[in-house]
Design an enzyme around this catalytic site. Structure first.
Site, PDB file in Angstrom:
ATOM      1  N   GLY A 107      64.749  21.886 -14.301  1.00 35.03           N
ATOM      2  CA  GLY A 107      64.564  21.063 -13.099  1.00 35.03           C
ATOM      3  C   GLY A 107      63.627  19.895 -13.322  1.00 35.03           C
ATOM      4  O   GLY A 107      62.413  20.029 -13.127  1.00 35.03           O
TER       5      GLY A 107
ATOM      6  N   THR B 220      64.926  16.085 -12.922  1.00 35.45           N
ATOM      7  CA  THR B 220      65.320  14.882 -12.185  1.00 35.45           C
ATOM      8  C   THR B 220      65.067  15.027 -10.688  1.00 35.45           C
ATOM      9  O   THR B 220      65.210  16.101 -10.123  1.00 35.45           O
ATOM     10  CB  THR B 220      66.823  14.600 -12.444  1.00 35.45           C
ATOM     11  OG1 THR B 220      67.025  14.550 -13.857  1.00 35.45           O
ATOM     12  CG2 THR B 220      67.272  13.300 -11.822  1.00 35.45           C
TER      13      THR B 220
ATOM     14  N   ALA C 276      63.698   9.582  -9.391  1.00 36.15           N
ATOM     15  CA  ALA C 276      63.200   9.508 -10.773  1.00 36.15           C
ATOM     16  C   ALA C 276      64.036  10.366 -11.706  1.00 36.15           C
ATOM     17  O   ALA C 276      64.131  11.577 -11.524  1.00 36.15           O
ATOM     18  CB  ALA C 276      61.749   9.967 -10.838  1.00 36.15           C
TER      19      ALA C 276
ATOM     20  N   TRP D  34      70.451  16.932  -9.050  1.00 37.39           N
ATOM     21  CA  TRP D  34      71.363  17.073 -10.204  1.00 37.39           C
ATOM     22  C   TRP D  34      71.046  18.308 -11.052  1.00 37.39           C
ATOM     23  O   TRP D  34      71.291  18.288 -12.265  1.00 37.39           O
ATOM     24  CB  TRP D  34      71.305  15.842 -11.127  1.00 37.39           C
ATOM     25  CG  TRP D  34      72.002  14.629 -10.646  1.00 37.39           C
ATOM     26  CD1 TRP D  34      71.459  13.417 -10.391  1.00 37.39           C
ATOM     27  CD2 TRP D  34      73.411  14.498 -10.383  1.00 37.39           C
ATOM     28  NE1 TRP D  34      72.423  12.542  -9.973  1.00 37.39           N
ATOM     29  CE2 TRP D  34      73.632  13.180  -9.959  1.00 37.39           C
ATOM     30  CE3 TRP D  34      74.503  15.382 -10.451  1.00 37.39           C
ATOM     31  CZ2 TRP D  34      74.888  12.705  -9.611  1.00 37.39           C
ATOM     32  CZ3 TRP D  34      75.758  14.903 -10.104  1.00 37.39           C
ATOM     33  CH2 TRP D  34      75.944  13.589  -9.697  1.00 37.39           C
ATOM     34  N   ILE D  35      70.501  19.356 -10.472  1.00 39.36           N
ATOM     35  CA  ILE D  35      70.078  20.473 -11.307  1.00 39.36           C
ATOM     36  C   ILE D  35      71.254  21.419 -11.588  1.00 39.36           C
ATOM     37  O   ILE D  35      71.740  22.125 -10.704  1.00 39.36           O
ATOM     38  CB  ILE D  35      68.888  21.231 -10.674  1.00 39.36           C
ATOM     39  CG1 ILE D  35      67.766  20.230 -10.332  1.00 39.36           C
ATOM     40  CG2 ILE D  35      68.396  22.319 -11.625  1.00 39.36           C
ATOM     41  CD1 ILE D  35      67.335  19.309 -11.466  1.00 39.36           C
ATOM     42  N   THR D  36      71.697  21.374 -12.824  1.00 37.67           N
ATOM     43  CA  THR D  36      72.835  22.170 -13.266  1.00 37.67           C
ATOM     44  C   THR D  36      72.433  23.647 -13.349  1.00 37.67           C
ATOM     45  O   THR D  36      71.319  23.960 -13.754  1.00 37.67           O
ATOM     46  CB  THR D  36      73.303  21.642 -14.640  1.00 37.67           C
ATOM     47  OG1 THR D  36      73.674  20.268 -14.457  1.00 37.67           O
ATOM     48  CG2 THR D  36      74.493  22.415 -15.167  1.00 37.67           C
TER      49      THR D  36
ATOM     50  N   ARG E  25     106.629  13.179 -28.458  1.00 34.25           N
ATOM     51  CA  ARG E  25     107.191  12.184 -27.547  1.00 34.25           C
ATOM     52  C   ARG E  25     108.084  11.211 -28.308  1.00 34.25           C
ATOM     53  O   ARG E  25     107.669  10.654 -29.340  1.00 34.25           O
ATOM     54  CB  ARG E  25     106.044  11.410 -26.879  1.00 34.25           C
ATOM     55  CG  ARG E  25     106.467  10.290 -25.977  1.00 34.25           C
ATOM     56  CD  ARG E  25     107.104  10.811 -24.708  1.00 34.25           C
ATOM     57  NE  ARG E  25     107.406   9.725 -23.780  1.00 34.25           N
ATOM     58  CZ  ARG E  25     108.030   9.915 -22.632  1.00 34.25           C
ATOM     59  NH1 ARG E  25     108.389  11.137 -22.246  1.00 34.25           N
ATOM     60  NH2 ARG E  25     108.296   8.891 -21.837  1.00 34.25           N
TER      61      ARG E  25
ATOM     62  N   GLU F  57      70.769  14.054 -20.689  1.00 33.92           N
ATOM     63  CA  GLU F  57      69.728  14.192 -21.736  1.00 33.92           C
ATOM     64  C   GLU F  57      69.221  12.838 -22.206  1.00 33.92           C
ATOM     65  O   GLU F  57      68.958  12.639 -23.392  1.00 33.92           O
ATOM     66  CB  GLU F  57      70.253  14.978 -22.948  1.00 33.92           C
ATOM     67  CG  GLU F  57      70.959  16.268 -22.651  1.00 33.92           C
ATOM     68  CD  GLU F  57      70.048  17.367 -22.130  1.00 33.92           C
ATOM     69  OE1 GLU F  57      68.836  17.227 -22.254  1.00 33.92           O
ATOM     70  OE2 GLU F  57      70.588  18.353 -21.601  1.00 33.92           O
TER      71      GLU F  57
HETATM   72  C1  LIG Z   1      76.409  15.957 -13.818  1.00 32.10           C
HETATM   73  C2  LIG Z   1      74.948  15.817 -14.078  1.00 32.10           C
HETATM   74  C3  LIG Z   1      74.194  16.926 -14.426  1.00 32.10           C
HETATM   75  C4  LIG Z   1      72.806  16.808 -14.595  1.00 32.10           C
HETATM   76  N1  LIG Z   1      72.061  17.931 -14.858  1.00 32.10           N
HETATM   77  C5  LIG Z   1      70.710  17.845 -14.838  1.00 32.10           C
HETATM   78  C6  LIG Z   1      69.888  19.014 -14.938  1.00 32.10           C
HETATM   79  O1  LIG Z   1      70.376  20.132 -15.099  1.00 32.10           O
HETATM   80  N2  LIG Z   1      68.532  18.860 -14.852  1.00 32.10           N
HETATM   81  C7  LIG Z   1      67.944  17.656 -14.673  1.00 32.10           C
HETATM   82  O2  LIG Z   1      66.727  17.595 -14.582  1.00 32.10           O
HETATM   83  N3  LIG Z   1      68.691  16.513 -14.591  1.00 32.10           N
HETATM   84  C8  LIG Z   1      70.039  16.583 -14.667  1.00 32.10           C
HETATM   85  N4  LIG Z   1      70.811  15.449 -14.574  1.00 32.10           N
HETATM   86  C9  LIG Z   1      70.145  14.175 -14.388  1.00 32.10           C
HETATM   87  C10 LIG Z   1      70.229  13.253 -15.592  1.00 32.10           C
HETATM   88  O3  LIG Z   1      69.390  13.725 -16.612  1.00 32.10           O
HETATM   89  C11 LIG Z   1      69.835  11.850 -15.089  1.00 32.10           C
HETATM   90  O4  LIG Z   1      70.891  11.398 -14.269  1.00 32.10           O
HETATM   91  C12 LIG Z   1      69.588  10.878 -16.227  1.00 32.10           C
HETATM   92  O5  LIG Z   1      68.416  11.222 -16.924  1.00 32.10           O
HETATM   93  C13 LIG Z   1      69.425   9.436 -15.718  1.00 32.10           C
HETATM   94  O6  LIG Z   1      68.520   9.368 -14.676  1.00 32.10           O
HETATM   95  P1  LIG Z   1      68.924   8.654 -13.295  1.00 32.10           P
HETATM   96  O7  LIG Z   1      70.233   9.197 -12.866  1.00 32.10           O
HETATM   97  O8  LIG Z   1      67.776   8.779 -12.351  1.00 32.10           O
HETATM   98  O9  LIG Z   1      69.150   7.148 -13.673  1.00 32.10           O
HETATM   99  P2  LIG Z   1      68.034   6.006 -13.706  1.00 32.10           P
HETATM  100  O10 LIG Z   1      66.839   6.460 -14.441  1.00 32.10           O
HETATM  101  O11 LIG Z   1      67.829   5.479 -12.328  1.00 32.10           O
HETATM  102  O12 LIG Z   1      68.775   4.900 -14.579  1.00 32.10           O
HETATM  103  C14 LIG Z   1      69.737   4.012 -14.028  1.00 32.10           C
HETATM  104  C15 LIG Z   1      70.116   2.993 -15.106  1.00 32.10           C
HETATM  105  O13 LIG Z   1      68.953   2.245 -15.484  1.00 32.10           O
HETATM  106  C16 LIG Z   1      68.769   2.340 -16.890  1.00 32.10           C
HETATM  107  N5  LIG Z   1      67.326   2.337 -17.166  1.00 32.10           N
HETATM  108  C17 LIG Z   1      66.370   3.077 -16.549  1.00 32.10           C
HETATM  109  N6  LIG Z   1      65.167   2.804 -17.090  1.00 32.10           N
HETATM  110  C18 LIG Z   1      65.371   1.904 -18.071  1.00 32.10           C
HETATM  111  C19 LIG Z   1      64.517   1.232 -19.018  1.00 32.10           C
HETATM  112  N7  LIG Z   1      63.213   1.464 -19.067  1.00 32.10           N
HETATM  113  N8  LIG Z   1      65.082   0.376 -19.880  1.00 32.10           N
HETATM  114  C20 LIG Z   1      66.423   0.132 -19.855  1.00 32.10           C
HETATM  115  N9  LIG Z   1      67.285   0.730 -18.997  1.00 32.10           N
HETATM  116  C21 LIG Z   1      66.753   1.598 -18.124  1.00 32.10           C
HETATM  117  C22 LIG Z   1      69.441   3.635 -17.327  1.00 32.10           C
HETATM  118  O14 LIG Z   1      69.813   3.594 -18.698  1.00 32.10           O
HETATM  119  C23 LIG Z   1      70.645   3.644 -16.395  1.00 32.10           C
HETATM  120  O15 LIG Z   1      71.658   2.835 -16.933  1.00 32.10           O
HETATM  121  C24 LIG Z   1      72.192  15.541 -14.458  1.00 32.10           C
HETATM  122  C25 LIG Z   1      72.961  14.411 -14.148  1.00 32.10           C
HETATM  123  C26 LIG Z   1      74.322  14.544 -13.957  1.00 32.10           C
HETATM  124  C27 LIG Z   1      75.107  13.326 -13.570  1.00 32.10           C
END
Ligand SMILES: Cc1cc2nc3c(=O)[nH]c(=O)nc-3n(C[C@H](O)[C@H](O)[C@H](O)COP(=O)(O)OP(=O)(O)OC[C@H]3O[C@@H](n4cnc5c(N)ncnc54)[C@H](O)[C@@H]3O)c2cc1C
Length: 386
Positions: free
Chosen positions: A123, A125, A129, A155-157, A270, A364
């Site tokens: 846990g 995200t 953040a 998003w906690i899997t 095909r 990740e």
């Molecule tokens: C299906 C799914 C399962 C998941 N499972 C888990 C889970 O089990 N546990 C958990 O904790 N999380 C989980 N996540 C979360 C996942 O790890 C995050 O979505 C991921 O780390 C990106 O964070 P964010 O979505 O907040 O995107 P953001 O951090 O908001 O990023 C948005 C965009 O901005 C870019 N960006 C951000 N900061 C910078 C920077 N400094 N420089 C350049 N570009 C930048 C990113 O590359 C991205 O393109 C899951 C997500 C999904 C979709």
């Protein structure tokens, strides 16, 4: 230098392959589309000991070497990437507890996590953040012999099965830099105030749930602080995420391999203009490129896994995760193109590969963030290309 698996790894891969071909491949499409939870597959993975792949043997686990760890995710993702997700964050949680937990925490949780009697996730995200984990808002305030946790996770899997769930919190929200005030708490699922509030609808990665969690005055005993010392949470999480990147690189190889297999088989069956489409050079160019990229991705994933064996390997795991996930997406798209109109049909496997592959560049650590991690490692001389 030997570019091949050792005998144990080859046997293990063959065992996994049999399991996936028998238990996962025949049901993946139907179960994914119906939203059915893959309970029987989970039971099969328990029987094989796969919930204990990152648990040390003294606590009942398999304690796999990182390359064998990668093989698990490669093979399962070849069948159905979503099912690999059930093992993914569970294995990270086990590794986190095994590496950083107190002896009491290891004894309390690892044996049951190894068998799958208990399951876990991770846990980190939050709604505001993800990449910027130092920006999380979940706090844990000390109150006697408990922490009082407030905040939310997103998003906690595996959230509906995780018990305990390692949760990243701020034990000192005023710390500067912020990571010095961050810790991980092992929160048990039945703790009052801990609630899984929503399954987030998603494009792919079905078969496992990804949820929102609300933490409302959750009282967590101090003994649940991972390692027993505050302020080490970010470092603990980052070291576990390194295996996470190997896991994603390997899942990407599995997706890419399946895309290749489906495309090759279809191109042979095909017919167009009276000949199998595999006879056409335009299709051959795609097949040749597909096979080349899949094999390159596989070598990269195994290389990164091997690098983890000798300690922190941010550069190698970052490179592999970036490369393999991009290959997976391109392989899925090319396999769809080779299938023509059928590639767009939910009656064929390749559309799921496409939906699942996109996540590989996000989870990740997004690929862009990892590019900066790789760059920093190169600049610091920790990773040397050449
Ligand atoms: C299906 C799914 C399962 C998941 N499972 C888990 C889970 O089990 N546990 C958990 O904790 N999380 C989980 N996540 C979360 C996942 O790890 C995050 O979505 C991921 O780390 C990106 O964070 P964010 O979505 O907040 O995107 P953001 O951090 O908001 O990023 C948005 C965009 O901005 C870019 N960006 C951000 N900061 C910078 C920077 N400094 N420089 C350049 N570009 C930048 C990113 O590359 C991205 O393109 C899951 C997500 C999904 C979709």
């Amino acid at each position: 230098m030997k570019f091949e698996l050792d005998e144990d790894q080859r046997e293990f891969k063959a065992l996994l392959r049999q399991f996936v071909d028998r238990e996962i491949v025949p049901v993946a499409r139907d179960w994914e589309q119906s939203g059915r939870y893959p309970t029987e597959i989970v039971d099969g993975m328990k029987d094989m000991g796969l919930f204990g792949i990152t648990v040390p043997e003294e606590y009942g686990g398999l304690d796999l070497d990182p390359v064998s760890f990668a093989l698990v995710f490669e093979e399962i993702a070849r069948g159905w990437m979503g099912v690999a997700g059930i093992l993914g964050s569970h294995s990270l949680a086990c590794r986190l507890i095994a590496m950083h937990g107190t002896e009491d925490q290891k004894r309390a949780y690892l044996p049951d996590l190894a068998t799958g009697k208990r399951r876990s996730g991770i846990g980190l995200t939050e709604p505001d953040a993800g990449t910027d984990l130092q920006g999380i808002r979940t706090t844990a305030r000390l109150d006697g012999d408990h922490y009082v946790v407030n905040g939310s996770k997103m998003w906690i899997t595996n959230a509906r099965y995780a018990d305990p769930l390692p949760v990243l919190v701020k034990t000192d929200p005023s710390a500067s830099p912020a990571h010095k005030g961050m810790s991980v708490l092992l929160i048990e699922a039945d703790t009052p105030g801990f609630e899984v509030t929503k399954d987030i609808p998603k494009l792919g990665y079905k078969g496992t749930e990804s949820c929102e969690i609300l933490l409302d005055d959750v009282r967590v005993p101090v003994g649940q602080l991972v390692g027993g010392v505050e302020g080490r949470g970010m470092q603990q999480v980052l070291s576990a995420l390194e295996w996470g990147r190997v896991n994603i690189a390997a899942r990407s190889v599995g997706i890419a391999q399946r895309a290749h297999d489906e495309a090759l088989a279809y191109a042979g069956e095909r017919k167009a203009f009276g000949r199998p489409i595999a006879d056409f050079q335009a299709i051959q160019l795609k097949l040749g490129e597909l096979g080349t990229q899949v094999q390159a991705a596989r070598l990269m994933a195994y290389w990164a896994a091997d690098a983890v064996r000798s300690g922190r390997a941010d550069g190698a795991t970052g490179m592999a995760k970036i490369f393999c996930s991009e290959v997976a997406l391109q392989a899925a798209i090319d396999a769809m193109k080779i299938h023509g109109g059928y590639g767009y049909s939910t009656e064929f496997e390749v559309e799921r590969l496409y939906r699942d592959s996109i996540l590989m560049s996000i989870g990740e650590g997004t690929n862009d963030i990892l590019r900066t991690v790789v760059a920093k490692s190169l600049i610091a001389g920790e990773t040397v290309v050449g």
